[in-house]
Write a protein that holds these residues in place. Structure first.
Motif, PDB file in Angstrom:
ATOM      1  N   ALA A 161       0.728  -1.207   0.038  1.00  0.00           N
ATOM      2  CA  ALA A 161       0.069  -0.029   0.054  1.00  0.00           C
ATOM      3  C   ALA A 161       0.911   1.300   0.023  1.00  0.00           C
ATOM      4  N   GLU A 162       0.460   2.399  -0.857  1.00  0.00           N
ATOM      5  CA  GLU A 162       1.241   3.466  -0.709  1.00  0.00           C
ATOM      6  C   GLU A 162       0.079   4.548  -0.835  1.00  0.00           C
ATOM      7  N   GLN A 163       0.544   5.872  -0.549  1.00  0.00           N
ATOM      8  CA  GLN A 163      -0.356   7.005  -0.264  1.00  0.00           C
ATOM      9  C   GLN A 163       0.519   8.108  -0.519  1.00  0.00           C
ATOM     10  N   ALA A 164      -0.097   9.084  -1.062  1.00  0.00           N
ATOM     11  CA  ALA A 164       0.579  10.549  -1.244  1.00  0.00           C
ATOM     12  C   ALA A 164      -0.557  11.474  -1.056  1.00  0.00           C
ATOM     13  N   THR A 165      -0.323  12.694  -0.385  1.00  0.00           N
ATOM     14  CA  THR A 165      -1.037  13.696   0.146  1.00  0.00           C
ATOM     15  C   THR A 165      -0.779  15.212  -0.435  1.00  0.00           C
ATOM     16  N   VAL A 166      -1.559  15.935  -0.702  1.00  0.00           N
ATOM     17  CA  VAL A 166      -1.245  17.405  -1.299  1.00  0.00           C
ATOM     18  C   VAL A 166      -2.413  18.146  -0.707  1.00  0.00           C
ATOM     19  N   ALA A 167      -1.859  19.353  -0.261  1.00  0.00           N
ATOM     20  CA  ALA A 167      -3.023  20.429   0.242  1.00  0.00           C
ATOM     21  C   ALA A 167      -3.764  21.211  -0.690  1.00  0.00           C
ATOM     22  N   ASP A 169      -6.314  24.215  -2.158  1.00  0.00           N
ATOM     23  CA  ASP A 169      -6.153  25.622  -1.978  1.00  0.00           C
ATOM     24  C   ASP A 169      -7.311  26.464  -0.900  1.00  0.00           C
ATOM     25  N   ASP A 170      -8.292  25.545  -0.352  1.00  0.00           N
ATOM     26  CA  ASP A 170      -9.296  25.985   0.536  1.00  0.00           C
ATOM     27  C   ASP A 170      -8.786  25.333   1.736  1.00  0.00           C
ATOM     28  N   GLY A 171      -7.853  24.895   2.214  1.00  0.00           N
ATOM     29  CA  GLY A 171      -7.569  24.498   3.329  1.00  0.00           C
ATOM     30  C   GLY A 171      -7.480  22.911   3.567  1.00  0.00           C
ATOM     31  N   GLY A 172      -8.271  22.241   2.745  1.00  0.00           N
ATOM     32  CA  GLY A 172      -8.412  20.802   3.182  1.00  0.00           C
ATOM     33  C   GLY A 172      -7.195  19.993   2.279  1.00  0.00           C
ATOM     34  N   SER A 173      -7.369  18.780   2.115  1.00  0.00           N
ATOM     35  CA  SER A 173      -6.380  18.034   1.632  1.00  0.00           C
ATOM     36  C   SER A 173      -6.966  16.732   0.994  1.00  0.00           C
ATOM     37  N   ALA A 174      -6.265  16.254   0.066  1.00  0.00           N
ATOM     38  CA  ALA A 174      -6.352  15.084  -0.941  1.00  0.00           C
ATOM     39  C   ALA A 174      -5.319  14.251  -0.763  1.00  0.00           C
ATOM     40  N   THR A 175      -5.729  12.771  -0.502  1.00  0.00           N
ATOM     41  CA  THR A 175      -4.585  11.783  -0.377  1.00  0.00           C
ATOM     42  C   THR A 175      -5.214  10.883  -1.172  1.00  0.00           C
ATOM     43  N   ALA A 176      -4.245  10.255  -2.106  1.00  0.00           N
ATOM     44  CA  ALA A 176      -4.064   9.176  -2.928  1.00  0.00           C
ATOM     45  C   ALA A 176      -4.012   7.930  -2.481  1.00  0.00           C
ATOM     46  N   ALA A 234       2.235   2.439 -13.166  1.00  0.00           N
ATOM     47  CA  ALA A 234       3.310   2.990 -12.427  1.00  0.00           C
ATOM     48  C   ALA A 234       3.737   4.368 -13.010  1.00  0.00           C
ATOM     49  N   GLY A 235       3.615   5.419 -12.193  1.00  0.00           N
ATOM     50  CA  GLY A 235       4.186   6.672 -12.312  1.00  0.00           C
ATOM     51  C   GLY A 235       2.986   7.555 -13.060  1.00  0.00           C
ATOM     52  N   ASP A 236       1.704   7.148 -12.961  1.00  0.00           N
ATOM     53  CA  ASP A 236       0.728   7.904 -13.146  1.00  0.00           C
ATOM     54  C   ASP A 236       0.417   9.111 -12.047  1.00  0.00           C
ATOM     55  N   ALA A 237       0.230  10.175 -12.702  1.00  0.00           N
ATOM     56  CA  ALA A 237      -0.488  11.234 -11.692  1.00  0.00           C
ATOM     57  C   ALA A 237      -1.800  11.114 -11.546  1.00  0.00           C
ATOM     58  N   ILE A 238      -2.478  11.506 -10.388  1.00  0.00           N
ATOM     59  CA  ILE A 238      -3.869  11.504 -10.426  1.00  0.00           C
ATOM     60  C   ILE A 238      -4.187  12.939 -10.279  1.00  0.00           C
ATOM     61  N   VAL A 258      -7.927  20.920 -10.436  1.00  0.00           N
ATOM     62  CA  VAL A 258      -7.813  21.482  -9.211  1.00  0.00           C
ATOM     63  C   VAL A 258      -6.932  20.647  -8.056  1.00  0.00           C
ATOM     64  N   ILE A 259      -6.714  19.685  -8.617  1.00  0.00           N
ATOM     65  CA  ILE A 259      -5.933  18.458  -7.673  1.00  0.00           C
ATOM     66  C   ILE A 259      -4.892  17.738  -8.541  1.00  0.00           C
ATOM     67  N   VAL A 260      -3.919  17.881  -8.299  1.00  0.00           N
ATOM     68  CA  VAL A 260      -2.818  16.782  -9.079  1.00  0.00           C
ATOM     69  C   VAL A 260      -1.907  16.393  -7.995  1.00  0.00           C
ATOM     70  N   ILE A 261      -1.837  14.932  -8.076  1.00  0.00           N
ATOM     71  CA  ILE A 261      -1.136  14.372  -6.776  1.00  0.00           C
ATOM     72  C   ILE A 261      -0.087  13.321  -7.534  1.00  0.00           C
ATOM     73  N   PRO A 262       1.130  13.650  -7.698  1.00  0.00           N
ATOM     74  CA  PRO A 262       1.991  12.780  -8.059  1.00  0.00           C
ATOM     75  C   PRO A 262       2.391  11.318  -7.522  1.00  0.00           C
ATOM     76  N   THR A 263       2.513  10.248  -8.170  1.00  0.00           N
ATOM     77  CA  THR A 263       2.492   8.892  -7.313  1.00  0.00           C
ATOM     78  C   THR A 263       4.025   8.369  -7.769  1.00  0.00           C
ATOM     79  N   ALA A 264       4.805   9.159  -8.127  1.00  0.00           N
ATOM     80  CA  ALA A 264       6.338   8.800  -8.416  1.00  0.00           C
ATOM     81  C   ALA A 264       7.324   9.565  -7.872  1.00  0.00           C
TER      82      ALA A 264
END
Length: 264
Positions: A161-167, A169-176, A234-238, A258-264
């Motif tokens: 299992a892997e995960q990545a998080t970004v903040a 703009d409105d103060g929340g967060s998004a995690t893949a 592998a290497g996809d961004a979400i 509005v959200i970009v989460i790199p996974t690599a």
């Protein structure tokens, strides 16, 4: 510690079943994040309702059996599932079993705390059945969780299992969250604004410069848990864009993400 991990500890605290180490982590996190006090209050109220004297109401046998079967099937020792015929032992002493599970090995605590919160939610459902009858919608969600929630549980239980998080703009967060062995990816967003009327959020796997649609999702009270359709490579961004209701008519993004989460 993130808010999801704190929620697991809060459920254990409401049931007075945290280990000494988890109790210290719980209090430290609460001191650092007073805005999480609402979670503590909600769990304390739910726990208190379990002890409130109420006039018994007999639940339908098939509903009660389904609930008890799910409780019996929850892993209590890091993966071993209990005997479905042992439901009476579980209902007689759920808190003691939970405390024993939490106090085993330190490396198993995240999974066991998820078990704690699952039992906490199921116990609350049983209280509703006995005290005030059946809430059909809430009960169905417990017995038949959304595919995105099931997928997230599968990913979190996987060894890769892997995960990545970004903040946001409105103060929340998004995690893949993703797992190659499970073959699934899930986006969990907290504090994401609802799209305007006639619009929706669309998910994308971004491979180099090529976006691949992965479905649309809804927001409920600023939160969202969405299973991406299709196979992640592998290497996809979400990424997430705002599109017209139903998704992009062209199969390609029509707005900036509005959200970009790199996974690599």
């Amino acid at each position: 510690m993130n808010e999801k991990d704190f929620a697991e500890l809060a459920a254990g605290a409401a049931l007075h079943s945290l280990s000494a180490d988890d109790e210290r982590r719980y209090l430290a996190a609460l001191a650092e994040h007073p805005e999480w006090e609402d979670t503590v209050d909600e769990d304390a109220a739910t726990a208190a309702s379990l002890a409130d004297p109420v006039e018994p109401v007999t639940a339908p046998a098939h509903i009660r059996s389904a609930l008890l079967a799910q409780i019996a099937d929850l892993p209590q020792d890091g993966g071993t599932r209990s005997d479905p015929d042992a439901t009476s032992a579980i209902t007689d002493a759920p808190v003691a079993t939970q405390s024993d599970a939490i106090d085993t090995r330190a490396e198993q605590k995240p999974k066991q705390r998820r078990w704690t919160r699952s039992v906490f939610a199921l116990a609350a459902c049983l209280a509703v059945l006995v005290g005030v009858g059946i809430g059909a919608v809430a009960l169905n969600q417990q017995l038949n969780p959304p595919a995105s929630v099931v997928a997230l549980q599968e990913i979190e239980a996987a060894g890769d299992a892997e995960q990545a998080t970004v903040a946001l703009d409105d103060g929340g967060s998004a995690t893949a969250h993703w797992s190659a062995s499970v073959g699934k990816a899930v986006l969990v967003a907290d504090g994401i604004p609802a799209p305007a009327k006639g619009e929706t959020y669309e998910l994308w796997f971004v491979r180099g410069d090529a976006p691949v649609s992965a479905g649309v999702f809804d927001v409920d009270g600023g939160d969202a848990t969405a299973l991406l359709s299709g196979e992640m490579q592998a290497g996809d961004a979400i990424a997430v864009t705002v599109e017209q209701a139903g998704g992009s008519p062209t199969g390609l993004p029509t707005t900036d993400p509005v959200i970009v989460i790199p996974t690599a």
